[in-house]
Structures are given as structure tokens and as C-alpha cells.
Motif scaffolding. Structure first.
Motif, PDB file in Angstrom:
ATOM      1  N   THR A  24       0.914  -1.745  -0.306  1.00 31.21           N
ATOM      2  CA  THR A  24       0.103  -0.021  -0.500  1.00 31.21           C
ATOM      3  C   THR A  24       0.872   1.247   0.335  1.00 31.21           C
ATOM      4  O   THR A  24       0.165   2.077  -0.513  1.00 31.21           O
ATOM      5  N   THR A  25       1.630   1.287   0.434  1.00 32.96           N
ATOM      6  CA  THR A  25       2.987   2.311   0.190  1.00 32.96           C
ATOM      7  C   THR A  25       3.164   3.086  -1.686  1.00 32.96           C
ATOM      8  O   THR A  25       3.607   2.267  -2.351  1.00 32.96           O
ATOM      9  N   ARG A  26       3.322   4.448  -0.683  1.00 36.57           N
ATOM     10  CA  ARG A  26       3.833   4.721  -2.975  1.00 36.57           C
ATOM     11  C   ARG A  26       4.821   5.129  -2.753  1.00 36.57           C
ATOM     12  O   ARG A  26       5.757   5.234  -4.163  1.00 36.57           O
ATOM     13  N   HIS A  27       5.793   4.651  -1.703  1.00 36.92           N
ATOM     14  CA  HIS A  27       7.151   4.759  -1.735  1.00 36.92           C
ATOM     15  C   HIS A  27       8.180   3.630  -2.080  1.00 36.92           C
ATOM     16  O   HIS A  27       8.358   2.491  -1.201  1.00 36.92           O
ATOM     17  N   ALA A  83       7.821   9.848  -3.353  1.00 33.01           N
ATOM     18  CA  ALA A  83       6.607   8.956  -3.240  1.00 33.01           C
ATOM     19  C   ALA A  83       6.521   9.298  -5.266  1.00 33.01           C
ATOM     20  O   ALA A  83       6.325  10.460  -5.369  1.00 33.01           O
ATOM     21  N   SER A  84       5.818   8.098  -5.221  1.00 31.78           N
ATOM     22  CA  SER A  84       5.477   7.681  -6.949  1.00 31.78           C
ATOM     23  C   SER A  84       3.941   8.402  -6.895  1.00 31.78           C
ATOM     24  O   SER A  84       3.248   7.655  -6.609  1.00 31.78           O
ATOM     25  N   ASP A  85       3.708   9.363  -8.359  1.00 30.39           N
ATOM     26  CA  ASP A  85       2.204   9.575  -8.585  1.00 30.39           C
ATOM     27  C   ASP A  85       2.192   8.019  -9.369  1.00 30.39           C
ATOM     28  O   ASP A  85       1.015   7.711  -9.464  1.00 30.39           O
ATOM     29  N   ASP A  86       2.777   7.540  -9.931  1.00 30.21           N
ATOM     30  CA  ASP A  86       1.982   6.253 -11.008  1.00 30.21           C
ATOM     31  C   ASP A  86       1.557   5.119  -9.768  1.00 30.21           C
ATOM     32  O   ASP A  86       0.728   4.016 -11.072  1.00 30.21           O
ATOM     33  N   LEU A  87       2.295   5.384  -8.600  1.00 32.25           N
ATOM     34  CA  LEU A  87       1.245   4.308  -7.077  1.00 32.25           C
ATOM     35  C   LEU A  87      -0.051   4.268  -7.018  1.00 32.25           C
ATOM     36  O   LEU A  87      -0.295   3.490  -6.188  1.00 32.25           O
ATOM     37  N   ASP A  88      -0.181   5.333  -7.917  1.00 29.55           N
ATOM     38  CA  ASP A  88      -1.744   5.471  -6.807  1.00 29.55           C
ATOM     39  C   ASP A  88      -2.549   5.624  -7.597  1.00 29.55           C
ATOM     40  O   ASP A  88      -3.026   6.323  -8.236  1.00 29.55           O
ATOM     41  N   ARG A  89      -3.267   4.595  -7.502  1.00 31.86           N
ATOM     42  CA  ARG A  89      -4.018   3.466  -8.132  1.00 31.86           C
ATOM     43  C   ARG A  89      -4.970   3.045  -7.327  1.00 31.86           C
ATOM     44  O   ARG A  89      -4.883   3.527  -5.941  1.00 31.86           O
ATOM     45  N   GLY A  91      -7.112   0.871  -4.714  1.00 29.10           N
ATOM     46  CA  GLY A  91      -6.704  -0.424  -3.736  1.00 29.10           C
ATOM     47  C   GLY A  91      -8.207  -0.665  -3.894  1.00 29.10           C
ATOM     48  O   GLY A  91      -7.891  -2.370  -3.765  1.00 29.10           O
TER      49      GLY A  91
END
Length: 167
Positions: A24-27, A83-89, A91
Motif C-alpha cells: 500500500t505504500t507509495r514509496h 512518493a510515486s504518482d504512478d503508484l497511486d491507483r 486499491g
């Protein structure tokens, strides 16, 4: 409730919590470090279950080698550290599929075994484990080492765009 039961519950909760944080982390780097915590908690579970050899193999191979290789690959490929914006999908689809799969497997396991007692084989020794690993399982270990080496070489090639470029 014994001390072993409390330790099993605490280490299990720590492993599950760290596993949830991994996905769940964005880092990206923090995900690797949460993976270290999760695998360390699993090694602690093995120690509580008096499987010392498996616990130290877990620490040496997974925590000491695979996660370090993963972190080096992340850092060599110049992946974003923050934090990566492309990992913010969203869930919820993954949570729905994962929860449904977990529930289905739990129902299948309970239905298959119910309250059946399974006789365990005699406890293994380090000598028997070594004979099995270096006898019939030596080829999969070698294939895995080649795969990890290829991943590291690929990370180096990706991190240096001038490699392979024609003048």
C-alpha cells in the motif's frame, strides 16, 4: 495462553501489518524496507516454532540477499526515491480480488481438512536438509542465482543509458 502463543500472535500481526504496508505504500524504497520487517517477523515465527535452521536461512537468504539485491536494483535504476504518482491507483479492485482469493482458500482448506489430525514425519536434521538441497535441489538454486545475476546486470544496464549506444 502461553508465551509462545503471545509471541506467535504478535509476530504474525507484525508480518501481516508489514505485508499490507509493502503493497500500500507509495514509496518504493520504504516498500523494500517494510519487506525486510515482514521477512524478519517470519524468521521470528520460525524461531518461536523451534525451527532455528529455517529461521536463519530466512534471514540470510531473503533478508540478507534478496531484499538487499532488490534495494540495490531500485537504487541503480534511478527509480524515484519519494512518493510515486504512478503508484497511486485505486486499491479496491486488488483488495477485493485478494480478499476473495484468501477467503476462498480458507474455505477450501477448512473444507478439505476439517478436524482431521495429520501425523507429522520425524523432525529433520541439518544433515538431511543439506543432502536434499545439494542433491536433488541444486539445479533450481543455480537457476535462481543466474536469474538474480541477470536482474542485477539488467539494472546496471538500465541505470547507464550510454551502455550499448552507438557513437
Amino acid at each position: 495462553m502461553t508465551v509462545a502463543d503471545v509471541l506467535l500472535a504478535a509476530l504474525g500481526a507484525l508480518a501481516v501489518g508489514a505485508g499490507v504496508l509493502v503493497v500500500t505504500t507509495r514509496h518504493l524504497v520504504r516498500a523494500g524496507l517494510y519487506l525486510v520487517v515482514c521477512l524478519g517477523a517470519l524468521a521470528g515465527l520460525y524461531l518461536v516454532l523451534t525451527a532455528e535452521l529455517v529461521a536463519w536461512v530466512q534471514v540470510l537468504i531473503y533478508v540478507g540477499a534478496v531484499v538487499v539485491l532488490l534495494l540495490f536494483a531500485v537504487m541503480l535504476t534511478r527509480a524515484p526515491i519519494g512518493a510515486s504518482d504512478d503508484l497511486d491507483r485505486p486499491g479496491w479492485p486488488a483488495a477485493l480480488i485478494g480478499g476473495g482469493s484468501g477467503l476462498g482458500l480458507a474455505v477450501l482448506l477448512v473444507d478439505a481438512f476439517r478436524w482431521t489430525r495429520v501425523d507429522l514425519p520425524e523432525a529433520g536434521t541439518a544433515e538431511r536438509l543439506g543432502t536434499a538441497v545439494f542433491g536433488s535441489w541444486v539445479l533450481p538454486f543455480e537457476v535462481l542465482s543466474i536469474l538474480l545475476l541477470a536482474a542485477l546486470v539488467g539494472a546496471i544496464v538500465l541505470s547507464r543509458p550510454e551502455i550499448g549506444r552507438r557513437p
